[in-house]
Write an enzyme that holds these catalytic residues in place. Structure first.
Site, PDB file in Angstrom:
ATOM      1  N   PRO A 161      -5.017   8.031  -3.742  1.00 46.89           N
ATOM      2  CG  PRO A 161      -7.241   7.762  -3.046  1.00 46.89           C
ATOM      3  CD  PRO A 161      -5.817   7.612  -2.580  1.00 46.89           C
ATOM      4  CD  GLU A 194       5.882  -1.851  -9.287  1.00 49.26           C
ATOM      5  OE1 GLU A 194       6.645  -1.194  -8.580  1.00 49.26           O
ATOM      6  OE2 GLU A 194       5.188  -2.782  -8.861  1.00 49.26           O
ATOM      7  N   GLY A 226       0.801  -1.215   0.000  1.00 51.69           N
ATOM      8  CA  GLY A 226       0.000   0.000   0.000  1.00 51.69           C
ATOM      9  C   GLY A 226       0.833   1.265   0.000  1.00 51.69           C
ATOM     10  CG  LEU A 227       4.042   4.044  -2.256  1.00 49.87           C
ATOM     11  CD1 LEU A 227       4.498   4.642  -0.920  1.00 49.87           C
ATOM     12  CD2 LEU A 227       5.265   3.702  -3.120  1.00 49.87           C
ATOM     13  NE  ARG A 262      -4.773 -15.067 -43.009  1.00 52.53           N
ATOM     14  CZ  ARG A 262      -6.082 -15.192 -42.947  1.00 52.53           C
ATOM     15  NH1 ARG A 262      -6.625 -16.324 -42.526  1.00 52.53           N
ATOM     16  NH2 ARG A 262      -6.872 -14.181 -43.276  1.00 52.53           N
ATOM     17  CG  MET A 297       2.939  -8.573 -38.103  1.00 48.50           C
ATOM     18  SD  MET A 297       4.533  -9.327 -37.747  1.00 48.50           S
ATOM     19  CE  MET A 297       4.604 -10.625 -38.991  1.00 48.50           C
ATOM     20  CG  HIS A 319       8.095   6.060 -20.908  1.00 52.10           C
ATOM     21  ND1 HIS A 319       8.868   4.993 -21.303  1.00 52.10           N
ATOM     22  CD2 HIS A 319       8.497   7.104 -21.689  1.00 52.10           C
ATOM     23  CE1 HIS A 319       9.686   5.358 -22.277  1.00 52.10           C
ATOM     24  NE2 HIS A 319       9.482   6.634 -22.517  1.00 52.10           N
ATOM     25  NE  ARG A 336      10.128   1.803 -10.082  1.00 50.54           N
ATOM     26  CZ  ARG A 336      10.343   2.892  -9.365  1.00 50.54           C
ATOM     27  NH1 ARG A 336      11.576   3.166  -8.923  1.00 50.54           N
ATOM     28  NH2 ARG A 336       9.343   3.710  -9.079  1.00 50.54           N
TER      29      ARG A 336
END
Length: 387
Positions: free
Chosen positions: A133, A366, A129-130, A271, A340, A369, A246
Site C-alpha cells: 500500500p 510493472e 506479492g510485491l 461506414r 475513429m 512510464h 515486462r
C-alpha cells in the site's frame, strides 16, 4: 492482420503454430464474452484450465511437462492474448512469468515438482506479492516481514494491486527476512488457505475490469523452511521476475494496438458519410497511416527483444525501453481508434474503448512510464535519479 514489414514471414513452424493456436483461442473463447466480463468486472475463470491445456503458462520452460517454445513464440502468444483483452494476457503473464519462472529459476527441486506441473496445467492459480500500500515504485522499501520461528517463519504485512490474488492457491510473497543480517528480501511460497492469509478483491476498477485484482494480508502466517525460495536473495529476485513479465507486456501491448487498428480500419471502410466511406477522407487516412507506423515500430522492438533474449544478450534496460514505448503506443493508438468509431467507439460492442481503459493500467503496472524513463536515463548517463 497488420504486419506492414512482413516480420511474420520469417517465423518458424513452431512460432506459426503457437500464434495460430492463440489466435483461434481468442477468437472462439475470449472475444465472444469478454465485453460482458469487462462490463461486469469479472474474469472468465473457465479459461484458466483451457489455457493450461494449450500450454500457455510459462511455455519457454522445457521441463515438468512444459513445452519449451522459443522466446519469439512466447511473445506472439502474449500478443494474441492481449489482442483479446489485457486481463487474459495478465492472467497468463502472472502465472508464468511472475510465479512459475521464479520457482523454476530459484526454487528447490521439491518446490518445482510440487508446483510447476499443476500451475502449468492451470489446476492451481498463482499470484505475485510485491507491491504494498505504501510502496509501489519503490519496492525495496517494503515493510512485509519474515521472522524465523523454530523450523519455519512467521510472515506479517500486506500487499496490494495483486492480479489473481482472490482466486489464487499460491502467493509468491516477497518479504524482508528480519532474522538475517541486513534484512535481505526473500521469496516465500505461501498457500492462500493458511491461517492468517486473506485475499480480498479490489472492486469498482475503471480499468482492467476483466481481471481479478486483490490484496494479500498476512497476519502471523506460519510457513515452513521449505517455503523459502533457496536460490535468490535480495531485490534481484523480484526484479528479475518483472523483467520476464515486462518482456511479455512489450509484445502484448502490440496485440491490443493491432486489434484497435484492425477494428478502426474495418469500420472506416464500411461506414459511409457524405456519400463515401469514412476511410476515403484524408484526415482518416492520416490517422490510419500513423497508427500503422507506430504499431510497426512496436513490432520491431518486440522482435528485436526476442532475438536478444534468445541468445542471452537481453538487458533489463532494453526491456524497459520496449515496455515504455509499446505501452504508450498502445495507449495512444487505442484512443485514436476509439475516435475513429465516433459514438459507437464508447460502447462495449467494439474493443477500442475497452483496450483504451485497460492501457491505463498497463501503462502504470510493472513499472510506471516515468520509472522506466528514469531507468533509461540512468543507463544512458550513468547517473541514478533514485539516489
Amino acid at each position: 492482420m497488420i504486419d506492414y514489414l512482413g516480420l511474420e514471414a520469417d517465423l518458424g513452424e513452431e512460432e506459426r503454430m503457437v500464434r495460430d493456436t492463440a489466435r483461434e483461442f481468442v477468437e472462439s473463447e475470449v472475444r465472444p464474452d469478454v465485453g460482458t466480463h469487462w462490463l461486469d468486472g469479472t474474469f472468465p475463470t473457465d479459461l484458466i484450465p483451457q489455457m493450461g491445456e494449450l500450454g500457455f503458462y510459462a511455455p519457454t520452460i522445457e521441463e515438468y511437462d512444459l513445452p519449451g517454445i522459443s522466446e519469439t513464440a512466447y511473445g506472439l502468444l502474449m500478443q494474441e492474448l492481449e489482442a483479446g483483452d489485457s486481463g487474459v494476457r495478465s492472467m497468463a503473464s502472472v502465472q508464468g512469468a511472475l510465479v512459475m519462472y521464479p520457482i523454476h529459476a530459484y526454487g528447490s527441486e521439491a518446490q518445482k515438482e510440487r508446483w510447476l506441473p499443476s500451475l502449468g496445467r492451470g489446476e492451481r492459480v498463482g499470484c505475485f506479492g510485491l507491491t504494498e500500500p505504501e510502496h509501489g515504485s519503490d519496492p525495496a522499501s517494503m515493510e512485509t516481514s519474515a521472522e524465523r520461528d523454530g523450523d519455519g517463519y512467521v510472515l506479517n504485512g500486506s500487499k496490494t494491486w495483486i492480479t489473481n490474488a482472490p482466486i489464487s492457491d499460491l502467493a509468491l510473497v516477497w518479504a524482508r527476512d528480519r532474522s538475517a543480517d541486513g534484512d535481505p528480501v526473500r521469496g516465500f511460497l505461501v498457500e492462500t488457505d493458511r491461517d492468517g492469509v486473506t485475499t480480498n478483491e479490489i472492486d469498482e476498477k475503471l480499468s482492467l475490469r476483466a481481471s481479478i485484482t486483490g490484496e494479500i494480508a498476512l497476519q502471523n502466517v506460519r510457513v515452513p523452511e521449505g517455503s523459502v525460495l533457496p536460490g535468490v536473495e535480495g531485490m534481484k529476485g523480484p526484479l528479475s521476475c518483472l523483467t520476464q513479465a515486462r518482456y511479455g507486456i512489450a509484445w502484448g501491448t502490440v496485440g491490443a494496438a493491432r486489434n484497435c487498428f484492425e477494428t478502426a480500419r474495418a469500420y472506416a471502410t464500411d461506414r459511409e458519410q457524405f456519400g463515401r466511406p469514412v476511410a476515403g477522407f484524408q484526415l482518416q487516412q492520416e490517422k490510419l497511416a500513423e497508427m500503422a507506423t507506430q504499431i510497426t515500430t512496436g513490432q520491431l522492438l518486440a522482435h528485436r527483444l526476442a532475438d536478444l533474449k534468445e541468445r542471452g544478450d537481453l538487458r533489463p534496460e532494453q526491456v524497459s525501453m520496449a515496455k515504455r514505448h509499446n505501452a504508450r503506443m498502445a495507449r495512444e493508438q487505442s484512443r485514436v481508434a476509439r475516435e475513429m468509431l465516433g459514438g459507437n467507439g464508447i460502447t462495449a460492442d467494439y474493443p477500442p474503448m475497452r483496450h483504451l481503459t485497460n492501457m491505463e493500467t498497463v501503462y502504470t503496472y510493472e513499472g510506471t512510464h516515468d520509472i522506466h524513463s528514469l531507468v533509461l536515463g540512468h543507463d544512458l548517463t550513468g547517473i541514478s535519479a533514485f539516489e
